[in-house]
Write a protein that holds these residues in place. Structure first.
Motif, PDB file in Angstrom:
ATOM      1  N   THR A   9       4.545 -13.373   8.282  1.00 32.27           N
ATOM      2  CA  THR A   9       3.122 -13.075   8.094  1.00 32.27           C
ATOM      3  C   THR A   9       2.266 -14.039   8.909  1.00 32.27           C
ATOM      4  O   THR A   9       2.443 -15.258   8.834  1.00 32.27           O
ATOM      5  CB  THR A   9       2.742 -13.186   6.603  1.00 32.27           C
ATOM      6  N   ASP A  46       1.635  -5.805  12.905  1.00 30.32           N
ATOM      7  CA  ASP A  46       0.891  -4.753  12.207  1.00 30.32           C
ATOM      8  C   ASP A  46      -0.430  -5.393  11.779  1.00 30.32           C
ATOM      9  O   ASP A  46      -0.473  -6.164  10.813  1.00 30.32           O
ATOM     10  CB  ASP A  46       1.681  -4.255  10.994  1.00 30.32           C
ATOM     11  N   ASP A  48      -2.999  -4.263  10.327  1.00 28.82           N
ATOM     12  CA  ASP A  48      -3.522  -3.862   9.023  1.00 28.82           C
ATOM     13  C   ASP A  48      -2.954  -4.713   7.881  1.00 28.82           C
ATOM     14  O   ASP A  48      -3.618  -4.914   6.863  1.00 28.82           O
ATOM     15  CB  ASP A  48      -3.224  -2.390   8.742  1.00 28.82           C
ATOM     16  N   THR A  49      -1.729  -5.178   8.044  1.00 30.99           N
ATOM     17  CA  THR A  49      -1.067  -5.925   6.962  1.00 30.99           C
ATOM     18  C   THR A  49      -0.812  -7.388   7.308  1.00 30.99           C
ATOM     19  O   THR A  49      -0.344  -8.147   6.461  1.00 30.99           O
ATOM     20  CB  THR A  49       0.288  -5.286   6.611  1.00 30.99           C
ATOM     21  N   ARG A  51       1.480  -8.418   9.071  1.00 24.77           N
ATOM     22  CA  ARG A  51       2.931  -8.597   9.085  1.00 24.77           C
ATOM     23  C   ARG A  51       3.456  -8.581  10.515  1.00 24.77           C
ATOM     24  O   ARG A  51       3.034  -7.775  11.339  1.00 24.77           O
ATOM     25  CB  ARG A  51       3.626  -7.501   8.280  1.00 24.77           C
TER      26      ARG A  51
END
Length: 104
Positions: A9, A46, A48-49, A51
Protein backbone atom coordinates in the motif's frame (compact mmCIF):
# COMPACT_ATOMS: atom_id res chain seq x y z
CA UNK A 1 11.66 -19.78 -12.81
CA UNK A 2 9.45 -19.04 -9.82
CA UNK A 3 6.72 -16.40 -10.24
CA UNK A 4 5.95 -14.27 -7.17
CA UNK A 5 3.13 -11.77 -6.75
CA UNK A 6 2.41 -9.52 -3.79
CA UNK A 7 0.44 -6.47 -2.72
CA UNK A 8 1.54 -3.41 -0.76
CA UNK A 9 0.00 0.00 0.00
CA UNK A 10 1.22 3.45 -0.98
CA UNK A 11 -0.04 6.51 0.89
CA UNK A 12 -2.85 8.33 -0.99
CA UNK A 13 -0.89 11.55 -1.46
CA UNK A 14 2.33 9.77 -2.48
CA UNK A 15 1.40 8.09 -5.78
CA UNK A 16 3.54 10.43 -7.87
CA UNK A 17 6.45 10.32 -5.45
CA UNK A 18 6.37 6.52 -5.34
CA UNK A 19 6.51 6.37 -9.12
CA UNK A 20 9.23 9.04 -9.28
CA UNK A 21 11.44 7.11 -6.85
CA UNK A 22 11.08 3.96 -8.93
CA UNK A 23 11.71 5.82 -12.19
CA UNK A 24 14.97 6.96 -10.60
CA UNK A 25 15.81 3.63 -8.92
CA UNK A 26 19.44 3.39 -7.96
CA UNK A 27 21.52 1.31 -10.40
CA UNK A 28 23.14 -0.51 -7.48
CA UNK A 29 19.68 -1.54 -6.22
CA UNK A 30 18.79 -3.00 -9.64
CA UNK A 31 22.12 -4.80 -9.75
CA UNK A 32 21.53 -6.33 -6.30
CA UNK A 33 18.03 -7.46 -7.29
CA UNK A 34 19.52 -9.19 -10.33
CA UNK A 35 22.32 -10.71 -8.25
CA UNK A 36 19.67 -12.26 -6.03
CA UNK A 37 17.87 -13.79 -9.02
CA UNK A 38 15.16 -11.21 -9.66
CA UNK A 39 13.97 -10.77 -13.24
CA UNK A 40 10.92 -9.41 -15.06
CA UNK A 41 10.00 -7.24 -12.04
CA UNK A 42 6.94 -4.98 -12.31
CA UNK A 43 4.85 -2.96 -9.86
CA UNK A 44 1.37 -1.67 -10.74
CA UNK A 45 -0.74 0.92 -8.90
CA UNK A 46 -4.50 0.93 -8.37
CA UNK A 47 -5.07 4.63 -7.66
CA UNK A 48 -8.58 4.02 -6.33
CA UNK A 49 -7.39 1.76 -3.50
CA UNK A 50 -3.74 2.89 -3.11
CA UNK A 51 -2.77 -0.75 -3.58
CA UNK A 52 0.41 -1.78 -5.34
CA UNK A 53 0.59 -5.10 -7.13
CA UNK A 54 4.10 -6.46 -7.55
CA UNK A 55 5.28 -9.27 -9.79
CA UNK A 56 8.78 -10.71 -10.00
CA UNK A 57 10.32 -13.86 -11.37
CA UNK A 58 13.08 -15.40 -9.26
CA UNK A 59 15.53 -18.27 -9.59
CA UNK A 60 15.51 -19.54 -6.02
CA UNK A 61 13.48 -18.69 -2.88
CA UNK A 62 16.46 -18.86 -0.52
CA UNK A 63 18.66 -16.68 -2.73
CA UNK A 64 15.81 -14.16 -3.11
CA UNK A 65 15.11 -14.08 0.65
CA UNK A 66 18.74 -13.03 1.28
CA UNK A 67 18.05 -9.77 -0.61
CA UNK A 68 16.25 -8.34 2.44
CA UNK A 69 19.42 -8.26 4.52
CA UNK A 70 21.64 -6.53 1.97
CA UNK A 71 22.92 -3.06 2.80
CA UNK A 72 21.44 -1.49 -0.35
CA UNK A 73 18.02 -3.05 0.29
CA UNK A 74 18.00 -1.76 3.87
CA UNK A 75 18.88 1.70 2.53
CA UNK A 76 16.06 1.46 -0.08
CA UNK A 77 13.51 0.49 2.55
CA UNK A 78 14.42 3.57 4.63
CA UNK A 79 14.19 5.72 1.50
CA UNK A 80 10.72 4.38 0.67
CA UNK A 81 9.35 4.46 4.24
CA UNK A 82 7.83 7.98 3.94
CA UNK A 83 5.72 7.03 0.91
CA UNK A 84 4.22 3.66 1.83
CA UNK A 85 3.02 1.47 4.67
CA UNK A 86 5.99 -0.16 6.39
CA UNK A 87 6.80 -2.51 9.23
CA UNK A 88 8.89 -1.49 12.26
CA UNK A 89 12.06 -2.64 10.42
CA UNK A 90 11.17 -0.28 7.51
CA UNK A 91 10.28 -3.18 5.19
CA UNK A 92 7.10 -2.65 3.17
CA UNK A 93 3.94 -4.15 4.58
CA UNK A 94 3.50 -6.83 1.95
CA UNK A 95 1.20 -9.78 1.43
CA UNK A 96 2.20 -12.61 -0.88
CA UNK A 97 -0.45 -13.82 -3.30
CA UNK A 98 -1.08 -17.44 -4.23
CA UNK A 99 -0.94 -18.24 -7.92
CA UNK A 100 -4.20 -19.83 -9.00
CA UNK A 101 -3.77 -19.67 -12.80
CA UNK A 102 -0.94 -19.31 -15.29
CA UNK A 103 -0.84 -19.45 -19.09
CA UNK A 104 2.28 -19.23 -21.27
Amino acid sequence: MIRKAFVMTVYPDMHEEYEKRHNEIWPEMVEELRRHGGKNYSIFLDKDTNRLFGYVEIEDEEKWSQMASTEINQKWWKFMEPVMETNPDSSPVSKNLKEVFHMD
